[in-house]
Design a protein around this motif. Structure first.
Motif, short mmCIF file in Angstrom:
data_model
loop_
_atom_site.label_atom_id
_atom_site.label_comp_id
_atom_site.label_asym_id
_atom_site.label_seq_id
_atom_site.Cartn_x
_atom_site.Cartn_y
_atom_site.Cartn_z
N ASP A 172 3.34 -2.66 -10.24
CA ASP A 172 2.15 -3.13 -9.93
C ASP A 172 1.71 -3.63 -8.67
OD1 ASP A 172 0.93 -2.26 -12.56
OD2 ASP A 172 1.13 -4.47 -13.42
N GLU A 173 2.94 -4.55 -8.36
CA GLU A 173 2.57 -5.13 -6.95
C GLU A 173 2.38 -4.17 -5.83
OE1 GLU A 173 7.02 -4.60 -7.65
OE2 GLU A 173 5.34 -5.10 -8.76
N TYR A 174 3.13 -2.93 -5.94
CA TYR A 174 3.08 -2.04 -4.92
C TYR A 174 1.56 -1.39 -5.07
CZ TYR A 174 8.04 -2.59 -3.97
OH TYR A 174 9.31 -3.00 -3.84
N LEU A 175 1.14 -0.95 -6.42
CA LEU A 175 -0.04 -0.07 -6.56
C LEU A 175 -1.27 -1.04 -5.83
CD1 LEU A 175 0.49 0.70 -10.41
CD2 LEU A 175 0.88 2.11 -8.29
N ALA A 221 -4.66 5.37 -9.81
CA ALA A 221 -5.24 6.51 -9.44
C ALA A 221 -6.79 6.79 -9.95
CB ALA A 221 -4.53 7.88 -9.56
N GLU A 222 -7.01 6.45 -11.16
CA GLU A 222 -8.48 6.54 -11.63
C GLU A 222 -9.26 5.26 -11.32
OE1 GLU A 222 -10.02 8.87 -13.30
OE2 GLU A 222 -8.29 10.19 -12.86
N THR A 223 -8.50 4.41 -11.01
CA THR A 223 -9.21 2.99 -10.35
C THR A 223 -9.90 3.25 -9.03
OG1 THR A 223 -8.38 1.56 -12.01
CG2 THR A 223 -8.99 0.43 -10.08
N ALA A 224 -8.87 3.96 -8.51
CA ALA A 224 -9.30 4.49 -6.84
C ALA A 224 -10.37 5.54 -6.95
CB ALA A 224 -7.97 4.76 -6.03
N GLY A 225 -10.27 6.35 -8.00
CA GLY A 225 -11.21 7.29 -8.12
C GLY A 225 -12.61 6.72 -8.55
N ALA A 226 -12.63 5.89 -9.37
CA ALA A 226 -13.90 5.23 -9.50
C ALA A 226 -14.60 4.45 -8.13
CB ALA A 226 -13.82 4.01 -10.65
N GLN A 227 -14.02 4.49 -7.31
CA GLN A 227 -14.29 3.83 -5.96
C GLN A 227 -14.52 5.04 -5.11
OE1 GLN A 227 -13.12 0.11 -4.61
NE2 GLN A 227 -12.32 -0.61 -6.83
N GLN A 247 -1.06 -2.90 -3.23
CA GLN A 247 -0.89 -2.58 -1.76
C GLN A 247 -1.44 -1.48 -1.60
OE1 GLN A 247 0.02 -4.76 0.76
NE2 GLN A 247 -0.04 -6.37 -1.25
N TYR A 248 -1.37 -0.44 -2.32
CA TYR A 248 -1.77 1.06 -1.93
C TYR A 248 -3.51 0.99 -2.23
CZ TYR A 248 3.10 2.17 -2.88
OH TYR A 248 4.28 2.24 -2.93
N ALA A 249 -3.82 0.14 -3.02
CA ALA A 249 -5.34 0.12 -3.05
C ALA A 249 -6.08 -0.80 -1.99
CB ALA A 249 -5.67 -1.06 -4.42
N LEU A 250 -5.21 -1.64 -1.40
CA LEU A 250 -5.63 -2.15 -0.09
C LEU A 250 -5.55 -1.17 1.01
CD1 LEU A 250 -6.21 -5.11 1.34
CD2 LEU A 250 -3.98 -5.24 1.76
N TYR A 306 -10.79 -3.40 -8.22
CA TYR A 306 -9.41 -3.02 -8.71
C TYR A 306 -8.61 -3.79 -9.68
CZ TYR A 306 -4.76 -1.23 -8.24
OH TYR A 306 -3.60 -0.78 -8.55
N ASP A 307 -8.71 -5.13 -9.36
CA ASP A 307 -7.88 -5.93 -10.21
C ASP A 307 -8.56 -6.03 -11.61
OD1 ASP A 307 -6.14 -6.48 -8.10
OD2 ASP A 307 -7.00 -8.64 -7.55
N GLN A 308 -9.77 -6.03 -11.62
CA GLN A 308 -10.73 -6.18 -12.82
C GLN A 308 -10.43 -4.91 -13.62
OE1 GLN A 308 -14.71 -6.31 -12.31
NE2 GLN A 308 -15.02 -7.98 -14.08
N ASP A 309 -10.40 -3.72 -13.22
CA ASP A 309 -10.24 -2.41 -13.76
C ASP A 309 -8.91 -2.29 -14.26
OD1 ASP A 309 -12.72 -1.90 -13.22
OD2 ASP A 309 -12.32 0.00 -12.04
N MET A 310 -7.83 -2.60 -13.51
CA MET A 310 -6.41 -2.64 -13.91
C MET A 310 -5.92 -3.69 -15.09
SD MET A 310 -4.87 0.04 -12.17
CE MET A 310 -3.30 -0.26 -12.33
N GLU A 311 -6.51 -4.71 -14.91
CA GLU A 311 -6.43 -5.89 -16.01
C GLU A 311 -7.09 -5.27 -17.26
OE1 GLU A 311 -7.58 -10.48 -16.76
OE2 GLU A 311 -6.80 -10.03 -14.73
#
Length: 185
Positions: A107-110, A82-88, A112-115, A124-129
């Motif tokens: 994580d695989e669902y998260l 959610a915070e990664t999405a918030g940053a965008q 998909q939601y980002a997409l 997104y991937d960079q922030d989550m990793e």
């Protein structure tokens, strides 16, 4: 009878890092400390939407993270997502998807939601990793603990904890009471 205002009420100032719906000029501020995997938070989610629609410009609402990982193993990653999405600029879209798909927060669902909310997936991937938002999630949780939150959801109305363990009616009543002029009886 108006809601008694506690002179020692906990102050919960909102800041630029908070995710807020509603006008800064609203009479009442509601803050929820929530967990995306908590079934009680999922139950509260549509009720909060109804309350916000009912009270419109008189109430502003902020969501703060309180992942209870001991009971909800995906809650912390969901908060980071959610915070990664918030940053965008898409926190609320992700917030809604997470609650609407609470049974699928791996994580695989998260991703998909980002997409679905049209995030830059590379970012997104960079922030989550790198878990760049984890410290902020922990800071929000610690602020909730420091203010008396012991579980989820915990709601504050103008800085005072409101017990919603027996339903969201208490939250509605607290908002109504805080909208009444202080001199009414």
């Amino acid at each position: 009878m108006p809601h008694e205002r506690n002179e020692t009420a906990l102050l919960l100032p909102l800041n630029s890092a908070d995710h807020v719906l509603g006008l800064a000029t609203a009479t009442v501020t509601v803050i929820e400390y929530g967990d995306f995997e908590c079934p009680y938070c999922r139950t509260a989610y549509p009720a909060v939407k109804i309350l916000l629609k009912h009270f419109q410009d008189r109430v502003r609402f902020a969501f703060r993270h309180y992942p209870v990982v001991e009971m909800h193993p995906h809650s912390e990653r969901a908060a980071e997502s959610a915070e990664t999405a918030g940053a965008q600029g898409r926190f609320w879209q992700m917030h809604d998807l997470l609650f609407e798909n609470q049974q699928h927060l791996g994580d695989e669902y998260l991703r998909q939601y980002a997409l679905q909310v049209k995030l830059d997936l590379q970012r997104y991937d960079q922030d989550m990793e790198s878990r760049v938002h984890l410290q902020f999630v922990h800071e929000q949780m610690n602020s909730g603990k420091g203010r008396g939150a012991r579980g989820t959801p915990t709601f504050f109305v103008n800085g005072v904890i409101e017990d919603v363990s027996f339903g969201m009616g208490n939250l509605y009543k607290a908002i109504e009471a805080n909208l009444q002029p202080a001199n009414m009886s």
